[in-house]
Design an enzyme around this catalytic site. Structure first.
Site, PDB file in Angstrom:
ATOM      1  N   LYS A  78       0.849  -1.197   0.000  1.00 25.03           N
ATOM      2  CA  LYS A  78       0.000   0.000   0.000  1.00 25.03           C
ATOM      3  C   LYS A  78       0.882   1.244   0.000  1.00 25.03           C
ATOM      4  O   LYS A  78       1.894   1.296   0.713  1.00 25.03           O
ATOM      5  CB  LYS A  78      -0.899  -0.037   1.237  1.00 25.03           C
ATOM      6  CG  LYS A  78      -1.931   1.076   1.346  1.00 25.03           C
ATOM      7  CD  LYS A  78      -2.797   0.845   2.589  1.00 25.03           C
ATOM      8  CE  LYS A  78      -3.835   1.916   2.780  1.00 25.03           C
ATOM      9  NZ  LYS A  78      -4.665   1.667   3.991  1.00 25.03           N
ATOM     10  N   SER A 152      -9.427   1.624   3.199  1.00 27.70           N
ATOM     11  CA  SER A 152      -8.646   2.461   2.303  1.00 27.70           C
ATOM     12  C   SER A 152      -7.648   1.650   1.482  1.00 27.70           C
ATOM     13  O   SER A 152      -7.106   2.138   0.492  1.00 27.70           O
ATOM     14  CB  SER A 152      -7.896   3.516   3.134  1.00 27.70           C
ATOM     15  OG  SER A 152      -6.980   2.903   4.046  1.00 27.70           O
ATOM     16  N   SER A 176      -9.638  -0.698   7.359  1.00 23.06           N
ATOM     17  CA  SER A 176      -9.081  -0.641   6.005  1.00 23.06           C
ATOM     18  C   SER A 176      -8.438  -1.942   5.551  1.00 23.06           C
ATOM     19  O   SER A 176      -8.222  -2.140   4.355  1.00 23.06           O
ATOM     20  CB  SER A 176      -8.052   0.494   5.907  1.00 23.06           C
ATOM     21  OG  SER A 176      -8.677   1.738   6.118  1.00 23.06           O
TER      22      SER A 176
END
Length: 598
Positions: A78, A152, A176
């Site tokens: 990420k 997210s 997330s």
């Protein structure tokens, strides 16, 4: 589609064992099959970056790969997690920088042999559960592009679900690392805070951030987490593993479920949840309704109160440049300036009170079971109501880190419209392994296809690596299940693993002195296999257990019939001269039964 798309970690490991040198060309071909225009990637690695990693990996001694359990395994990161020499943006181009060193979690995985394939898209500054708050574009659901991918950690979930990597890293502050798993039919492991270091990660809420792991199987996710974990003295919020939690839940576990659930009017989500409950109960799980109000009240604190100020502190000077931030993200984070220090302390006192209530509730069960989300939304709907609909998605996730819980998001029966609908298990801190062990059982029970790849679950049983936080002990007499001293195990979070036998060179004796009859086990040239039970006891509780063992008994090493060596009860040979030999009965229970039948 590349032949390697959809490979699990085990598939890559198998290729490495068969031909380590061929793996290099396989990885290069895999890299060239990836689409750099796919907006799930913010930065797909360049050919130079790939070859630099491969050269470093293949320059090592390859005669034994035991020291490199992730040898050549591709993974994604990420883009709020640093990779040395690569850009980090947190999905905000104005905040872009080149990382000087790997985040601790990335360094750990590289040291195990893994290869970073790219940095992935996310809701800007990890603020959102929807996957569409990014200037790099909304990451669509891998099953239906009209729907949200979840956030997210949207990009990490997307590339994993489509099989482009064997595992991926996300972060999880409010859900997330779980919501995208639920929306894309993959596993999302949200570890205990501090088990995996957050050093080198752009913070969202430092007190509640943790790296998370996406994988196609629970076994893969847990292996990656265990390799990434470890105390980091340079990270103030890193924690030493206390080695006090159980290794697994009972064979027939007891889960709490919210007495009242909302699915925001989504009948298909509710129906999928009921299917999951039926499957769990049919497998032997006991479900007990609980009052969910403290969990829900705590979940509301993360965005509806002073806790949002932690996000404000994290973005710092970027708040002065709203034109360079996603409008919704700016609106959410800007709220933090409205709260005082007094209100922040009051919010902490409320968090502590609600957490204590939650801990009391979970003390009576093995885990809490919830839907990963109450519903799923289209990208079009999120565009019209970005904050309200996002809030719905955090109903069963937002409280987790505030309450210091571990969590595991699991694939579950699909909705009638073909979209995934996951479930999540939550337990106290450090119960990560117990969650994962049950997750392996659940995944094997459902046997759903992996992600969107269409590949089946591996035919070999899912299993976890040996636990350094537990000691496997063979008990032969008064500590057996249902026997007078069994409580000395169960009161220390020890769990029953299996009934088996020793190797065929042991003799068994009955020590008849004292209020409780006890066995004495002796290794000898002439003997037979003796029935024993194996229990896993937390390492930190093992010393207490041993301290209660009276002479002439003690703990030594026993050899089992299949060649394994475990800790187990032994006896001083001198006292056996006057003890009753019962070897011929083959076990303590058999002898006791024979006495009762006389």
């Amino acid at each position: 589609m590349s032949a390697t798309f959809g490979y699990t970690l085990q598939d890559w490991q198998q290729h490495a064992k068969q031909d380590p040198l061929h793996l290099k060309s396989l990885l290069i071909a895999h890299f060239h099959a990836l689409n750099p225009q796919d907006n799930a990637w913010i930065h797909l690695c360049t050919a130079e970056q790939l070859h630099a990693q491969l050269d470093a990996l293949f320059s090592q001694d390859l005669t034994s790969l035991d020291a490199l359990p992730l040898f050549g395994v591709p993974f994604a990161v990420k883009d709020n997690i640093d990779v040395a020499g690569w850009p980090t943006t947190a999905a905000c181009p104005a905040a872009r920088y080149i990382a000087e060193q790997d985040a601790h979690v990335v360094a750990q995985l590289k040291a195990a042999g893994a290869i970073v394939m790219g940095k992935t898209n996310l809701d800007q500054f990890a603020t959102g559960l929807v996957g569409c708050r990014s200037p790099f574009g909304a990451v669509s659901n891998t099953f239906n592009p009209d729907y949200s991918s979840g956030g997210s950690s949207s990009g990490s979930a997307s590339v994993l679900a489509r099989g482009y990597v064997a595992f991926s890293l996300g972060t999880d502050t409010a859900g997330s690392g779980r919501v995208p798993a639920g929306f894309n039919n993959i596993v999302g492991l949200k570890p205990t805070k501090g088990w995996i270091s957050a050093r080198g990660i752009v913070p969202a809420c430092r007190l509640n951030d943790t790296p998370s792991v996406f994988a196609l199987t629970v076994a893969d996710a847990y292996l990656v987490a265990s390799l990434a974990a470890g105390y980091d003295e340079k990270e103030p919020y890193s924690r030493q593993h206390p080695a006090t939690a159980p290794a697994q839940f009972p064979t027939r576990p007891h889960f709490a479920v919210p007495e009242t659930l909302t699915f925001c009017g989504d009948k298909q989500a509710e129906a999928a949840w009921q299917q999951a409950l039926t499957a769990l109960e049919n497998s032997g799980v006991t479900l007990t309704p609980i009052d969910f109000a403290p969990f829900q009240q705590l979940a509301e604190q993360l965005y509806a109160g002073p806790w949002v100020a932690e996000r404000t502190a994290a973005v710092g000077a970027m708040l002065d440049r709203p034109e360079q931030m996603d409008p919704t993200v700016y609106q959410v984070i800007r709220q933090g300036v409205n709260f005082s220090a007094v209100q922040a302390y009051q919010a902490e006192y409320l968090r502590a009170d609600l957490t204590r209530q939650i801990q009391r509730t979970l003390a009576d069960v093995d885990a809490l079971l919830v839907p990963t989300t109450p519903t799923i939304h289209t990208l079009a709907a999120l565009e019209h109501a970005p904050i309200a609909l996002n809030s719905q998605l955090g109903l069963y996730t937002n409280f987790t880190n505030l309450a210091d819980l571990s969590a595991l998001a699991l694939p579950a029966p699909f909705r009638a419209d073909g979209l995934p609908a996951g479930i999540t298990l939550l337990a106290p801190a450090w119960h990560d392994r117990a969650l994962a062990e049950f997750g392996c059982r659940w995944q094997s029970l459902l046997h759903l296809p992996l992600g969107t790849s269409g590949r089946d679950l591996p035919s070999t049983p899912l299993s976890l690596p040996a636990s350094p936080a537990h000691v496997r002990v063979a008990v032969v007499g008064a500590h057996l299940t249902g026997m007078p001293l069994n409580f000395q195990l169960t009161s220390r979070n020890a769990v029953f693993i299996e009934e088996t036998q020793t190797a065929a060179h042991y003799r068994l004796f009955a020590l008849l002195d004292g209020p409780i009859k006890k066995p004495g086990l002796l290794k000898a040239e002439q003997g037979q296999a003796i029935t024993v039970e194996l229990w896993d006891i937390p390492l930190a509780r093992f010393g207490e257990f041993v301290a209660e063992i009276p002479a002439p008994l003690g703990i030594g090493s026993l050899t089992l019939l299949d060649g394994r060596t475990v800790k187990g009860f032994i006896c001083e040979p001198a006292v056996l001269n006057t003890a009753l030999e019962i070897t011929a009965f083959g076990g303590w229970r058999n002898w006791l039964t024979a006495q009762e039948e006389r």
